[in-house]
Design a protein around this motif. Structure first.
Motif, mmCIF file in Angstrom:
data_model
loop_
_atom_site.group_PDB
_atom_site.id
_atom_site.type_symbol
_atom_site.label_atom_id
_atom_site.label_comp_id
_atom_site.label_asym_id
_atom_site.label_seq_id
_atom_site.Cartn_x
_atom_site.Cartn_y
_atom_site.Cartn_z
ATOM 1 N N ALA A 139 -0.231 0.895 1.467
ATOM 2 C CA ALA A 139 0.065 -0.528 1.249
ATOM 3 C C ALA A 139 1.501 -0.719 0.766
ATOM 4 N N ALA A 140 1.992 0.224 -0.053
ATOM 5 C CA ALA A 140 3.370 0.134 -0.540
ATOM 6 C C ALA A 140 4.357 0.227 0.622
ATOM 7 N N ASN A 141 4.069 1.068 1.604
ATOM 8 C CA ASN A 141 4.935 1.161 2.778
ATOM 9 C C ASN A 141 4.906 -0.124 3.591
ATOM 10 N N ILE A 142 3.719 -0.670 3.752
ATOM 11 C CA ILE A 142 3.588 -1.898 4.549
ATOM 12 C C ILE A 142 4.286 -3.069 3.874
ATOM 13 N N LEU A 143 4.156 -3.151 2.554
ATOM 14 C CA LEU A 143 4.717 -4.276 1.800
ATOM 15 C C LEU A 143 6.167 -4.043 1.388
ATOM 16 N N ASN A 144 6.697 -2.862 1.741
ATOM 17 C CA ASN A 144 8.065 -2.531 1.364
ATOM 18 C C ASN A 144 8.256 -2.625 -0.151
ATOM 19 N N ALA A 145 7.367 -1.965 -0.867
ATOM 20 C CA ALA A 145 7.430 -1.972 -2.326
ATOM 21 C C ALA A 145 8.647 -1.200 -2.804
ATOM 22 N N SER A 146 8.916 -1.275 -4.081
ATOM 23 C CA SER A 146 10.084 -0.616 -4.661
ATOM 24 C C SER A 146 9.977 0.896 -4.499
ATOM 25 N N SER A 147 11.129 1.546 -4.417
ATOM 26 C CA SER A 147 11.148 3.003 -4.256
ATOM 27 C C SER A 147 10.537 3.702 -5.462
ATOM 28 N N SER A 148 10.682 3.110 -6.638
ATOM 29 C CA SER A 148 10.101 3.724 -7.841
ATOM 30 C C SER A 148 8.577 3.751 -7.760
ATOM 31 N N SER A 149 7.974 2.686 -7.224
ATOM 32 C CA SER A 149 6.518 2.659 -7.074
ATOM 33 C C SER A 149 6.059 3.696 -6.052
ATOM 34 N N LYS A 150 6.806 3.819 -4.943
ATOM 35 C CA LYS A 150 6.447 4.817 -3.935
ATOM 36 C C LYS A 150 6.565 6.227 -4.499
ATOM 37 N N MET A 151 7.623 6.478 -5.237
ATOM 38 C CA MET A 151 7.829 7.813 -5.811
ATOM 39 C C MET A 151 6.749 8.145 -6.826
ATOM 40 N N GLU A 152 6.356 7.159 -7.608
ATOM 41 C CA GLU A 152 5.304 7.382 -8.596
ATOM 42 C C GLU A 152 3.975 7.693 -7.925
ATOM 43 N N LEU A 153 3.671 6.972 -6.861
ATOM 44 C CA LEU A 153 2.434 7.233 -6.130
ATOM 45 C C LEU A 153 2.472 8.613 -5.480
ATOM 46 N N ALA A 154 3.610 8.970 -4.895
ATOM 47 C CA ALA A 154 3.732 10.295 -4.275
ATOM 48 C C ALA A 154 3.564 11.396 -5.313
ATOM 49 N N ARG A 155 4.115 11.190 -6.493
ATOM 50 C CA ARG A 155 3.981 12.191 -7.563
ATOM 51 C C ARG A 155 2.531 12.349 -7.993
#
Length: 632
Positions: free
Chosen positions: A311-327
């Motif tokens: 959903a973060a990719n689809i919504l173009n969320a902040s890079s910090s949120s994507k990095m946190e989810l990946a971690r």
């Protein structure tokens, strides 16, 4: 739901178009305009309870005509003013969780306080709020939800904060002590008097009984409520994670479909602003959920984290949120499924189906974790008792701890290796997947974490079939990640007949198949007649051990074409290295790869240039399962 009735007179208000009035023998002397509606009322009942109206009238010059008062931006609109005006006339009104916020804000606006008259509306609403609303679960939820209509007023009056505190305290309280627990989200209604008893009392039966009801709140109120619940420190992290999952399921279902519909609407009409606004709200909601995730590993499922990342990719969320989810995904990657990692690629610069880069980032973080700490703690931190222990006992203790740690880490990495091989088989079907990215994903898993290479071979086979235009060099490159020694008998049989594989890989597969059979005492088949003829045509006697590879010949072989084979143990030599080297001309075409011809001098010279081995090993080296030519 609890309610409270104020006043005893019947309702005598009536409307004529946009004009509201009250039936009375006394003519009206006051006109009040609220949001486009006009009220013909009387000064005495209103001014006796509303300090604001008193001041407005005292500041206006007296006139024989009706005095006109305008109340711009009246909180709650005409509905709230209706209730306040009826209260002034003594007409019966009903307060509940659905209207208490607007009535309280309207009463504050009109200054209906105790300074004007004892038992005024502000006081009575406060009593109902404190004694009834805050004591009930669903009443508090409904009241808090209604504060979003009057955010500033509710904050200033303390309604929002008190509702949040009440909800948090009830969540932290044992469920059996919480009353009025009908699920608000299921719209179950049960009206009881404030001083009356409940007709039925429903108790929560699960520890996460509160999650579904709290999920009805808007994101800003939900965030504050969850912060209050987490700060209590009594709710297990897994229940917090489950509550976040319920909320995300409530507000982020089929987010890809919604965004696609918004984009289509924006492209076909002038509603681009509204579509962007919806996407922005969803983005803020997702980022708020990410900020609420418990810090403990395993508090939320890996599947849920991956859904948030998609959903973060689809919504173009902040890079910090994507990095946190990946971690967080990397910390529990062993619990993932192959389908979880199939994250759609939305980059305009790529035509690939899946976002391989984010998966590679997750894998790299996973492989980098679990590093062993220093084998011995700093001496300054060792206690007196630890110093007295013998050095040998300390070493044994540390070794046991490291053994347990490395065992658990190795087990999880083995699981991830299997997941990655399955993932490679899925993304290999993408015709737009670059070879470099396929190899990069495969190489994130070290060779020792793959007990066998059957799944990896399947992924390579799928990629070769989906990309038939790969040249010879590219096919060699992708096959370098394959260890032929780790292929099962079934995989070897398939690889020996796989026309997509480079010829040298097929030769390696056949060699290790025969070597395995010889080492285990199994039956080693004779070379087919066409292979014997090929060797005889080049004066190669398979019964005699060949000489060593010429260094002169080896020096002319490009480094790209030098392939290594691992050690093979023999009775005479425990470790002997086999290196097969060849120099194929650029004009070698696909016809040279059929085993029914005799045009491969350099390949078979290099293949037969093996270290000293028993004669039986060389006489029966290759088992050519492609026996079609022999049968003919």
């Amino acid at each position: 739901m609890k309610f409270m009735k104020l006043g005893s007179r019947p309702d005598t208000f009536y409307s004529v178009e946009a004009l509201r009035s009250v039936s009375s023998d006394v003519s009206s002397d006051l006109i009040i305009q609220v949001n486009g509606s006009r009220y013909l009322l009387h000064k005495f009942p209103l001014l006796s309870k509303c300090l604001r109206l008193q001041r407005i009238c005292s500041e206006s010059p007296e006139t024989l005509q009706r005095q006109i008062i305008q109340l711009p931006d009246f909180p709650g609109g005409i509905e709230a003013f209706d209730l306040c005006a009826k209260f002034c006339y003594g007409i019966t009104i009903t307060l509940s969780a659905y209207n208490i916020v607007e009535v309280r804000c309207a009463a504050e606006y009109l200054q209906m306080t105790e300074d004007v008259e004892k038992g005024n509306l502000v006081y009575k609403v406060g009593v109902f709020f404190n004694s009834c609303i805050l004591h009930g679960w669903k009443d508090t939820i409904v009241t808090l939800q209604s504060t979003k209509t009057f955010p500033l007023w509710s904050e200033d009056l303390g309604i929002t904060s008190r509702c949040i505190e009440s909800i948090a305290s009830k969540v932290l309280t044992h469920p059996s002590k919480v009353s009025l627990l009908h699920s608000h989200s299921r719209r179950v209604r049960e009206d009881i008097s404030c001083n009356g008893a409940e007709s039925q009392r429903h108790r929560p039966t699960t520890k996460g009984w509160w999650a579904e009801d709290v999920a009805e709140l808007s994101i800003d109120l939900y965030w504050r409520t969850m912060i209050a619940i987490k700060s209590g420190g009594k709710i297990p992290c897994n229940l917090i994670g489950e509550a976040l999952r319920v909320y995300a399921s409530r507000w982020l279902p089929n987010i890809s479909g919604k965004v696609k519909a918004n984009k289509e609407a924006a492209a076909s009409s002038s509603d681009s602003d509204s579509a962007n606004e919806v996407t922005s709200k969803h983005r803020m909601l997702l980022e708020s959920i990410v900020s609420l995730l418990p810090s403990e590993t395993g508090a939320t499922s890996c599947s849920f984290l991956v859904k948030l990342l998609k959903a973060a990719n689809i919504l173009n969320a902040s890079s910090s949120s994507k990095m946190e989810l990946a971690r967080r995904i990397a910390l529990q990657l062993e619990d993932a499924r192959v389908s979880d990692l199939l994250i759609p690629c939305l980059a305009h610069s790529s035509d690939a189906l899946y976002d391989v880069d984010v998966v590679q980032s997750i894998l790299e973080q996973f492989m980098s974790q679990g590093q062993s700490p220093p084998t011995s703690p700093p001496r300054s931190k060792l206690g007196i008792e630890r110093r007295r222990r013998s050095r040998s006992a300390e070493i044994v203790d540390i070794e046991l701890q490291e053994a347990r740690r490395s065992s658990a880490s190795h087990s999880s990495k083995l699981k991830v290796a299997r997941i990655v091989d399955g993932y490679l088989q899925e993304i290999a079907r993408d015709i737009n997947l670059p070879l470099s990215k396929f190899i990069a994903i495969a190489e994130t898993i070290p060779n020792f974490l793959r007990p066998d290479h059957d799944d990896l071979y399947r992924a390579i086979d799928i990629y070769l079939k989906a990309h038939p235009n790969l040249n010879k060099s590219e096919r060699k490159k992708i096959c370098r990640i394959l260890d032929c020694k780790k292929l099962s008998v079934e995989a070897c049989m398939h690889a020996a007949q796989n026309e997509k594989l480079p010829l040298r890989v097929v030769v390696q597969v056949l060699f290790f198949k025969q070597a395995r059979a010889a080492a285990t005492g199994g039956k080693v088949t004779e070379l087919p007649s066409n292979i014997k003829a090929l060797l005889a045509a080049h004066n190669i006697d398979p019964s005699k051990p060949p000489g060593p590879l010429s260094t002169t010949t080896s020096s002319h072989i490009p480094a790209d074409d030098q392939w290594s084979m691992s050690v093979i143990k023999t009775p005479k030599s425990r470790t002997s290295t086999l290196r097969s080297k060849e120099a194929l001309d650029d004009d070698l075409d696909e016809n040279d790869m059929n085993f029914d011809g005799v045009r491969r001098p350099s390949m078979f010279k290099a293949f037969c240039a093996l270290p000293t081995r028993p004669k039986r090993m060389f006489n029966k080296l290759l088992s050519m399962n492609r026996s079609g030519s022999e049968k003919n």
